[in-house]
Design a protein around this motif. Structure first.
Motif, mmCIF file in Angstrom:
data_model
loop_
_atom_site.group_PDB
_atom_site.id
_atom_site.type_symbol
_atom_site.label_atom_id
_atom_site.label_comp_id
_atom_site.label_asym_id
_atom_site.label_seq_id
_atom_site.Cartn_x
_atom_site.Cartn_y
_atom_site.Cartn_z
ATOM 1 N N LYS A 176 0.741 -1.910 -43.192
ATOM 2 C CA LYS A 176 0.757 -3.330 -42.837
ATOM 3 C C LYS A 176 2.111 -3.734 -42.261
ATOM 4 C CE LYS A 176 -2.675 -4.774 -46.290
ATOM 5 N NZ LYS A 176 -2.902 -5.555 -47.543
ATOM 6 N N ASN A 177 3.200 -3.206 -42.850
ATOM 7 C CA ASN A 177 4.532 -3.528 -42.335
ATOM 8 C C ASN A 177 4.715 -3.009 -40.916
ATOM 9 O OD1 ASN A 177 5.303 -4.812 -44.697
ATOM 10 N ND2 ASN A 177 6.191 -2.959 -45.606
ATOM 11 N N LEU A 178 4.234 -1.794 -40.682
ATOM 12 C CA LEU A 178 4.349 -1.220 -39.337
ATOM 13 C C LEU A 178 3.515 -2.011 -38.334
ATOM 14 C CD1 LEU A 178 4.216 2.576 -40.256
ATOM 15 C CD2 LEU A 178 6.180 1.358 -39.293
ATOM 16 N N ILE A 179 2.309 -2.362 -38.734
ATOM 17 C CA ILE A 179 1.446 -3.148 -37.852
ATOM 18 C C ILE A 179 2.118 -4.479 -37.512
ATOM 19 C CG2 ILE A 179 -0.727 -4.415 -37.725
ATOM 20 C CD1 ILE A 179 -1.135 -1.483 -37.308
ATOM 21 N N GLU A 180 2.720 -5.085 -38.510
ATOM 22 C CA GLU A 180 3.363 -6.384 -38.295
ATOM 23 C C GLU A 180 4.595 -6.264 -37.405
ATOM 24 O OE1 GLU A 180 5.451 -9.959 -40.947
ATOM 25 O OE2 GLU A 180 4.362 -8.323 -41.937
ATOM 26 N N ASN A 181 5.423 -5.248 -37.646
ATOM 27 C CA ASN A 181 6.665 -5.105 -36.886
ATOM 28 C C ASN A 181 6.456 -4.550 -35.487
ATOM 29 O OD1 ASN A 181 8.226 -6.022 -39.058
ATOM 30 N ND2 ASN A 181 8.441 -3.965 -39.921
ATOM 31 N N LEU A 182 5.396 -3.779 -35.299
ATOM 32 C CA LEU A 182 5.171 -3.105 -34.009
ATOM 33 C C LEU A 182 3.928 -3.634 -33.303
ATOM 34 C CD1 LEU A 182 5.904 0.518 -35.274
ATOM 35 C CD2 LEU A 182 7.451 -0.932 -33.956
ATOM 36 N N SER A 183 3.547 -4.847 -33.616
ATOM 37 C CA SER A 183 2.301 -5.385 -33.049
ATOM 38 C C SER A 183 2.321 -5.403 -31.524
ATOM 39 C CB SER A 183 2.066 -6.797 -33.597
ATOM 40 O OG SER A 183 3.161 -7.650 -33.283
ATOM 41 N N GLN A 184 3.456 -5.748 -30.937
ATOM 42 C CA GLN A 184 3.530 -5.805 -29.473
ATOM 43 C C GLN A 184 3.345 -4.422 -28.864
ATOM 44 O OE1 GLN A 184 7.108 -7.631 -27.949
ATOM 45 N NE2 GLN A 184 6.703 -6.989 -25.830
ATOM 46 N N LYS A 229 12.647 -1.071 -35.777
ATOM 47 C CA LYS A 229 11.477 -1.656 -36.427
ATOM 48 C C LYS A 229 10.797 -0.629 -37.330
ATOM 49 C CE LYS A 229 10.498 -4.876 -32.630
ATOM 50 N NZ LYS A 229 9.493 -5.292 -31.618
ATOM 51 N N VAL A 230 10.684 0.595 -36.833
ATOM 52 C CA VAL A 230 10.080 1.656 -37.649
ATOM 53 C C VAL A 230 10.915 1.901 -38.901
ATOM 54 C CG1 VAL A 230 9.488 4.101 -37.730
ATOM 55 C CG2 VAL A 230 8.948 2.752 -35.686
ATOM 56 N N GLY A 231 12.231 1.991 -38.724
ATOM 57 C CA GLY A 231 13.118 2.239 -39.856
ATOM 58 C C GLY A 231 13.073 1.117 -40.883
ATOM 59 N N PHE A 232 12.956 -0.120 -40.422
ATOM 60 C CA PHE A 232 12.884 -1.245 -41.351
ATOM 61 C C PHE A 232 11.617 -1.160 -42.210
ATOM 62 C CE2 PHE A 232 11.760 -5.635 -42.466
ATOM 63 C CZ PHE A 232 12.922 -6.017 -43.128
ATOM 64 N N ALA A 233 10.518 -0.709 -41.587
ATOM 65 C CA ALA A 233 9.260 -0.586 -42.334
ATOM 66 C C ALA A 233 9.278 0.604 -43.294
ATOM 67 C CB ALA A 233 8.091 -0.451 -41.371
ATOM 68 N N LEU A 234 10.104 1.609 -43.000
ATOM 69 C CA LEU A 234 10.110 2.831 -43.809
ATOM 70 C C LEU A 234 11.306 2.932 -44.747
ATOM 71 C CD1 LEU A 234 9.095 5.517 -41.121
ATOM 72 C CD2 LEU A 234 7.605 4.114 -42.565
ATOM 73 N N LYS A 235 12.197 1.961 -44.712
ATOM 74 C CA LYS A 235 13.488 2.114 -45.400
ATOM 75 C C LYS A 235 13.348 2.219 -46.926
ATOM 76 C CE LYS A 235 14.403 -2.886 -45.623
ATOM 77 N NZ LYS A 235 14.417 -2.967 -47.096
ATOM 78 N N ASP A 236 12.314 1.625 -47.505
ATOM 79 C CA ASP A 236 12.170 1.648 -48.962
ATOM 80 C C ASP A 236 11.338 2.822 -49.461
ATOM 81 O OD1 ASP A 236 13.668 -0.676 -49.296
ATOM 82 O OD2 ASP A 236 11.921 -1.955 -48.940
ATOM 83 N N ILE A 237 10.917 3.675 -48.565
ATOM 84 C CA ILE A 237 10.097 4.825 -48.974
ATOM 85 C C ILE A 237 10.973 5.853 -49.683
ATOM 86 C CG2 ILE A 237 8.841 6.827 -48.093
ATOM 87 C CD1 ILE A 237 7.562 5.037 -46.061
ATOM 88 N N SER A 238 10.504 6.323 -50.837
ATOM 89 C CA SER A 238 11.266 7.317 -51.592
ATOM 90 C C SER A 238 10.381 8.447 -52.116
ATOM 91 C CB SER A 238 11.972 6.643 -52.781
ATOM 92 O OG SER A 238 11.020 6.038 -53.652
ATOM 93 N N ASP A 239 9.084 8.385 -51.862
ATOM 94 C CA ASP A 239 8.175 9.394 -52.402
ATOM 95 C C ASP A 239 7.373 10.099 -51.315
ATOM 96 O OD1 ASP A 239 6.672 7.225 -51.661
ATOM 97 O OD2 ASP A 239 5.390 7.231 -53.441
ATOM 98 N N ARG A 240 7.873 10.028 -50.082
ATOM 99 C CA ARG A 240 7.159 10.658 -48.967
ATOM 100 C C ARG A 240 8.123 11.396 -48.052
ATOM 101 N NH1 ARG A 240 3.812 7.440 -50.858
ATOM 102 N NH2 ARG A 240 1.580 7.483 -50.459
ATOM 103 N N ARG A 241 7.622 12.500 -47.538
ATOM 104 C CA ARG A 241 8.374 13.209 -46.515
ATOM 105 C C ARG A 241 8.067 12.572 -45.164
ATOM 106 N NH1 ARG A 241 10.940 17.569 -46.884
ATOM 107 N NH2 ARG A 241 9.908 18.151 -48.843
#
Length: 288
Positions: free
Chosen positions: A117-125, A168-180
């Motif tokens: 959802k975060n990616l969709i929102e940040n990269l909608s354009q 934008k991608v980094g902002f959506a992924l910055k809190d990820i800690s359990d994924r490669r």
């Protein structure tokens, strides 16, 4: 007159004596017969007692055998009961394990959905323009970015637009800690020009350097934990479409960002290394 009286006495004495002897004999015979009957009765009773004793012994042996059989059956039942209890405990452990796995999967799905959802929102354009496509499965998320949104033709240097997109991608992924977070570089099957060949060697080199450029930017500028990042170049050997048309070759020139869950062992190793090293830096907000 006295003489006749005496005779009477003497005459009467043998008769009395005979009666006495006969009476004595009759009394002795009756006692003998009584004793004989009593002895026979005792023998019969003894015989019956012995028979009863044998019957009781046989009954006791049968009872002992039944007790032995029942004891064996009871031991078998107890063993079966113990086996069933062990199986029940094992089943309960499996149910608890599956419930935990299901809970973890639900948590992973929830996190992937939030990231999606975060990616969709940040990269909608960019998604609307067809430059980025996002695919989601239960525990896997993949971003497909066409190369021209990030790089100039034949280059592994990010454009300004590409930096904005990766912010934008980094902002959506910055809190990820359990994924490669794996970055894959892909090209079409058109060989490099002699000039580019001198720089990158082949499509292998170009795809790998582009993936590395994205990884470095996500770490250095977007603040993503570098231990979660990886870069791979696949050249032209994993095409998304056929290379027999300009549209197909354009679709094959791409960068894919793939998120997959870490294993428990990888999570443990990541946590251990994090307690020994510095905490990863925070990501800046996405660009406009």
């Amino acid at each position: 007159m006295r003489i006749p009286a005496v005779r009477t006495i003497f005459v009467a004495s043998p008769l009395i004596l005979s009666l006495f002897v006969l009476s004595a004999c009759m009394v002795g015979k009756s006692a003998y017969e009584d004793e004989l009957l009593a002895r026979q009765t005792c023998q019969s009773t003894l015989k019956q007692c012995r028979q009863d004793s044998r019957d009781l012994e046989a009954g006791l042996q049968d009872l002992r055998q039944r007790v032995k059989t029942e004891t064996g059956a009871n031991a078998a039942l107890l063993e079966e009961l113990a086996t069933l209890q062990a199986e029940r405990e094992e089943n309960l452990r499996e149910v608890a394990m599956y419930q935990q796995e299901l809970k973890e999967q639900e948590t992973q799905i929830s996190r992937v959905t939030d990231t999606y959802k975060n990616l969709i929102e940040n990269l909608s354009q960019e998604i609307h323009e067809g430059k980025i496509r996002i695919d989601q499965s239960e525990t896997r998320l993949k971003l497909n970015l066409v190369d021209k949104i990030l790089f100039p033709s034949g280059s592994a240097t990010l454009t300004n637009k590409g930096r904005v997109v990766l912010d934008k991608v980094g902002f959506a992924l910055k809190d990820i800690s359990d994924r490669r977070i794996m970055i894959e570089g892909h090209t079409d099957n058109v060989p490099l020009s002699p000039k580019l060949e001198k720089i990158y060697g082949s499509n292998w080199g170009l795809s790998a350097l582009r993936a590395t450029s994205v990884v470095r930017y996500l770490h250095e500028e977007a603040g993503i934990d570098p231990r979660l990042l990886g870069a791979t170049g696949y050249s032209m050997y994993r095409p998304f479409r056929e290379n027999d048309s300009p549209q197909g070759r354009q679709a094959n020139r791409r960068i894919e960002i793939i998120l997959t869950p870490l294993t428990p062992q990888e999570m443990q190793a990541l946590h251990a290394s994090q307690t020994q090293g510095e905490a990863p830096s925070s990501a800046p907000p996405p660009g406009n």
